[in-house]
Design an enzyme around this catalytic site. Structure first.
Site, PDB file in Angstrom:
ATOM      1  N   ALA A 135      -5.135  10.642   8.224  1.00  7.12           N
ATOM      2  CA  ALA A 135      -3.782  10.569   7.418  1.00  7.12           C
ATOM      3  C   ALA A 135      -2.620  10.875   8.566  1.00  7.12           C
ATOM      4  O   ALA A 135      -1.610   9.982   8.773  1.00  7.12           O
ATOM      5  CB  ALA A 135      -3.597  11.789   6.462  1.00  7.12           C
ATOM      6  N   GLY A 190       0.693  -1.202   0.081  1.00  6.52           N
ATOM      7  CA  GLY A 190      -0.014  -0.177   0.153  1.00  6.52           C
ATOM      8  C   GLY A 190       0.778   1.209  -0.111  1.00  6.52           C
ATOM      9  O   GLY A 190       1.586   1.495   0.966  1.00  6.52           O
ATOM     10  N   GLU A 243     -18.365  17.473   3.658  1.00  6.35           N
ATOM     11  CA  GLU A 243     -17.633  18.009   2.600  1.00  6.35           C
ATOM     12  C   GLU A 243     -18.485  17.835   1.224  1.00  6.35           C
ATOM     13  O   GLU A 243     -18.398  18.515   0.414  1.00  6.35           O
ATOM     14  CB  GLU A 243     -16.255  17.572   2.570  1.00  6.35           C
ATOM     15  CG  GLU A 243     -15.569  18.161   3.832  1.00  6.35           C
ATOM     16  CD  GLU A 243     -14.117  17.965   3.870  1.00  6.35           C
ATOM     17  OE1 GLU A 243     -13.268  18.569   4.616  1.00  6.35           O
ATOM     18  OE2 GLU A 243     -13.574  16.697   3.249  1.00  6.35           O
ATOM     19  N   PHE A 301      -0.715   7.240   2.903  1.00  8.18           N
ATOM     20  CA  PHE A 301      -0.151   8.037   3.722  1.00  8.18           C
ATOM     21  C   PHE A 301       0.946   7.362   4.645  1.00  8.18           C
ATOM     22  O   PHE A 301       2.165   7.793   4.562  1.00  8.18           O
ATOM     23  CB  PHE A 301      -0.981   8.849   4.494  1.00  8.18           C
ATOM     24  CG  PHE A 301      -1.798   9.996   3.714  1.00  8.18           C
ATOM     25  CD1 PHE A 301      -1.260  11.245   3.332  1.00  8.18           C
ATOM     26  CD2 PHE A 301      -3.262   9.701   3.631  1.00  8.18           C
ATOM     27  CE1 PHE A 301      -1.820  12.215   2.587  1.00  8.18           C
ATOM     28  CE2 PHE A 301      -3.903  10.685   2.887  1.00  8.18           C
ATOM     29  CZ  PHE A 301      -3.215  11.824   2.427  1.00  8.18           C
TER      30      PHE A 301
END
Lengths: 434, 434
Positions: free
Chosen positions: A323, A17, A176, A20
């Protein structure tokens, strides 16, 4: 087959992966006496916090993604393979992928999280998730295609279904996304679709708990809700999705909304590769790790970020799936791997919470930094600055900044292309085969 | 079903296609006493001259495309429908589409051109065309995926096939694509793939005639060939493709090249909707039109741009398939339609050739403007300026400029994401169902 084995014979760290956490880990292993092999099913890193702007036509996909090879350009001990991991085989210290097997000395699972449909095949099939670039592009295309379709739909109920948008989940993503949709409607679609009565387009935000942005401060929770309602979003808290058949959603209080557009951001679960024993997997589909991010029961397998669940005093149920946690765990694990290799004591992880924020629309955001809380225009600028700085790559920062400035003054969105034709089925398949 | 009929009862002009010609036509019909209905299978206009930069990672797809609705925002007599035209039914003055039938008083076919495989199902199936945004994105993904695959390919022949790129056709598209690929290899891939010996990556440009850029001046033809060879492209003129089975291409002189990457830019043909009698279709699959762009045998059906073939004294075989021709024909047809409606004599079309140009790489381009011909750095700046100014929309100009400046100084390309997984088959299907 053992790709990449051409490299030096230092112990090999396989990172699954390039999110972050994985990136921080690999970066901090630079010049260390290890060989780093990163596996990712995409050849790019995705800046997930801005996916919703891709989905709502604010940004190009390419400007929030960054080629993984480019991030590690010149890092001698780094190898990348574009591969889908099928399973982990601890007995043989091997990782099985669609391009063959790779062998590790140390394995780090940094696979992040994916949408959680809480076991409902129905919801998984009919709703639109937004965890990857392809999913965001599909979402954008769906929104625009359904608007086009609504123009020629004569049946009033079917037309309403095309124009009703239900966002599930009042976390940062849902908030958002709902806010951005409301602004798209207000500033862009009104001009694009003069034939449509924009009052027929409704945006609902459905949240199971009594408040939005659960982990944030009461002020931020109140403001975000108020901001959304100012933008015309119908906020429904204390409400769950009972069922959705692709054309009608039923909520826990019996409310029914006809809609073809259910945007799923109601929950995430860890992406656990096969081969990890079920008894290591805890709540939220996360892998149980100790304070060194070591998967319980293994000495050479670690997990960081969203996929890892580390229970500490401050975070008995694991850390938030954000993150900063992944990045701090990745950075520390790099140190600890070196310590472990050198027979030294590893250092336990301690999360330094830098605060949290969410944006609802232009000039509207909420920020909590420890005891400091503020909402509105300044918060909005802080949000933009932080996200801009967190983007990988100078070009991306530049292009995103240009787009934001342009959008701010033009009240417009740059990218509203239906990139390719598809129907909900092929779409769902696509998001499944991502 | 008659969508959009809500509008005023002026004569209705249906325009099929939102390309350079269709847009000019619709724009110049603004405030005229007609109702304009534009049909396009995409909801955006594609700036085809820059598709090759999307395919080679230089630009984002969104920055060379522009939403059609936005172009005509505020044009009262304009209606857009996102529809696939199935066929024209002149007897009923109707256009049949996937979303129903539309009725016209005047019909303008501005469908442009598509890749011409000269009847070879084999070439159509195995080669990669580049006429649309989805095709360019597929092409970009294929190039990068095959590079990734080459890293783990142990069979030397299969590995060579993944690293050999054959561009067919030495027109502007082929020349610009080959040049751009060569620079991608030279400046970007070398750094991205340290494990690869970049000398194993070969780029061939195959052209049937003895020269590149056929219609241009001998100086430009020579320079473009020289520029390409400086960049390491193997230019093969007087050469045709005999066969390609997906892994080996055979050329007319018997040369065989193993390759998984054949980029098809060897020819185009008009996209003629069904219902147009075969006897109106001439060389290049174009529709025969008179000097007023009227399809021979009809008083109310017109064709402009690439799909139209107007034989004049200067252009006995029809005009070149370039944007200026389409734009000038669109502009004039707008005037002529008004004249025809007002029972006035239409004006015959006369093409004002503003010259032609092609870019091969940084600081390398060729320009012919009438008798004025120049090549090199200045030509390159002229090329960039002209293309930048031709882009629709301020944001697109800005974003493209930013990308170009950044690339120029960084010797880098911003966008090299494999946007979604696919295999050559699904790719081909995708490009067929576009």
């Amino acid at each position: 087959m053992e790709a990449g084995s051409s490299s030096v014979s230092f112990p090999r760290v396989i990172i699954i992966g390039g999110g972050f956490g994985g990136i921080q880990l690999a970066k901090h292993l630079k010049d260390k006496e290890v060989q780093v092999l990163m596996l990712d099913r995409h050849n790019y890193h995705t800046f997930q916090p801005l996916l919703y702007q891709v989905a709502t036509g604010g940004l190009e996909a390419d400007s929030i993604a960054f080629p993984l090879r480019k991030i590690f350009k010149g890092q001698k001990n780094f190898i990348f393979r574009n591969a889908e991991v099928l399973s982990v085989i601890p007995e043989r210290k091997a990782v099985e992928t669609n391009i063959g097997e790779f062998y590790y000395d140390y394995l780090v699972i940094a696979t992040g999280s994916d949408s959680n449909f809480f076991g409902s095949r129905e919801l998984e099939h009919y709703t639109m998730p937004m965890k990857t670039i392809p999913e965001s592009l599909n979402l954008r295309s769906m929104i625009l295609q359904n608007l086009e379709e609504s123009l020629i739909e004569t049946d009033p109920v079917k037309k309403a279904a095309l124009l009703n948008f239900v966002v599930t989940g009042g976390g940062p993503t849902g908030v958002e996304l709902a806010g951005s949709l409301a602004e798209l409607k207000r500033h862009v679609l009104r001009k694009d679709y003069p034939e449509l009565n924009m009052d027929d387009m409704n945006i609902y935000l459905v949240e199971g708990s009594p408040v939005l942005l659960g982990p944030m401060s009461p002020q931020s929770q109140r403001s975000s809700c108020q901001f959304l309602e100012e933008l015309g979003v119908k906020v429904m808290t204390d409400m769950r999705v009972s069922s959705y058949d692709g054309s009608k959603i039923v909520l826990s209080n019996g409310t029914e909304i006809v809609t073809k557009n259910v945007l799923w951001s109601a929950g995430v679960k860890g992406v656990v590769p096969g081969g990890i024993p079920m008894d290591r997997i805890v709540r939220g589909g996360r892998i149980k790790v100790d304070e060194y991010n070591r998967v319980s029961g293994y000495i050479d397998i670690f997990a960081i970020g969203d996929v890892a669940s580390m229970s500490t005093e401050d975070y008995p149920n694991g850390h938030p799936g954000v993150a900063p946690v992944a990045m701090q765990q990745g950075k520390l694990l790099a140190e600890n791997l070196v310590r472990i290799i050198n027979r030294q004591e590893p250092v336990p992880f301690k999360y330094r919470d830098k605060g949290s924020m969410a944006t609802i629309g232009r000039n509207r955001a909420v920020v909590d930094i420890g005891k400091i809380r503020f909402q509105g225009v300044f918060a909005w600028f802080v949000w933009m600055f932080v996200h801009l700085m967190s983007l990988v790559g100078f070009r991306n920062k530049l292009v995103v900044l240009v787009n934001w400035i342009w959008s701010y003054f033009s009240y417009d969105r740059g990218t509203r292309l239906i990139i390719r034709p598809f129907n909900r089925q092929s779409m769902t398949e696509d998001t499944q085969t991502k």
